[in-house]
Design a protein around this motif. Structure first.
Motif, PDB file in Angstrom:
ATOM      1  N   LYS A  47      12.449   0.730   3.700  1.00 22.22           N
ATOM      2  CA  LYS A  47      11.316   0.915   4.604  1.00 22.22           C
ATOM      3  C   LYS A  47      10.006   0.873   3.822  1.00 22.22           C
ATOM      4  N   LEU A 106       9.019  -2.732   3.259  1.00 15.65           N
ATOM      5  CA  LEU A 106       8.470  -3.323   4.472  1.00 15.65           C
ATOM      6  C   LEU A 106       7.066  -2.800   4.762  1.00 15.65           C
ATOM      7  N   HIS A 107       6.851  -1.516   4.524  1.00 17.39           N
ATOM      8  CA  HIS A 107       5.521  -0.934   4.736  1.00 17.39           C
ATOM      9  C   HIS A 107       4.500  -1.550   3.777  1.00 17.39           C
ATOM     10  N   LYS A 135       3.702  -5.045   4.970  1.00 17.78           N
ATOM     11  CA  LYS A 135       2.824  -4.990   6.135  1.00 17.78           C
ATOM     12  C   LYS A 135       1.377  -4.729   5.712  1.00 17.78           C
ATOM     13  N   THR A 136       1.195  -3.805   4.798  1.00 18.33           N
ATOM     14  CA  THR A 136      -0.142  -3.473   4.315  1.00 18.33           C
ATOM     15  C   THR A 136      -0.786  -4.677   3.629  1.00 18.33           C
ATOM     16  N   LEU A 191      -0.048  -7.826   4.065  1.00 17.82           N
ATOM     17  CA  LEU A 191      -0.259  -8.862   5.072  1.00 17.82           C
ATOM     18  C   LEU A 191      -1.531  -8.580   5.875  1.00 17.82           C
ATOM     19  N   LEU A 192      -1.741  -7.333   6.257  1.00 21.13           N
ATOM     20  CA  LEU A 192      -2.946  -6.976   7.000  1.00 21.13           C
ATOM     21  C   LEU A 192      -4.208  -7.214   6.175  1.00 21.13           C
TER      22      LEU A 192
END
Length: 96
Positions: free
Chosen positions: A8, A11-12, A15-16, A18-19
């Motif tokens: 996890k 993935l977090h 995501k960070t 990517l943003l």
């Protein structure tokens, strides 16, 4: 064949990152369209037209430009004005 296990946290972190990348892209696009003067290549990309179409817009006086040396510049306000004056309020084919 090796097997990679994603947690996890992985993935977090993805995501960070990517943003952050998406925010950079959006910010750079905003800067490109907020410039006062655009070069031909920028106008072609912005309007998604060919160089020939841009030339036709210049020749027939649809889009004004300024030439300095060998470089053509287009006022962003003139491009927005052109887009706004050619707006149509077409009804969907469902209502025709």
């Amino acid at each position: 064949m090796t097997l990679a296990i994603l947690t996890k946290e992985d993935l977090h972190q993805f995501k960070t990152e990517l943003l952050v990348d998406l925010k950079k892209i959006v910010k750079s696009e905003d800067n490109a369209t907020s410039k006062k003067w655009l070069k031909s290549k920028e106008v072609i990309k912005l309007l998604n037209i060919s160089p020939g179409t841009l030339q036709n817009l210049r020749i027939n006086g649809t889009l004004t430009y300024t030439k300095i040396g060998g470089t053509l510049y287009y006022d962003n306000a003139d491009i927005e004005k052109l887009l706004n004056t050619n707006k149509t309020n077409a009804l969907p084919t469902l209502f025709k």
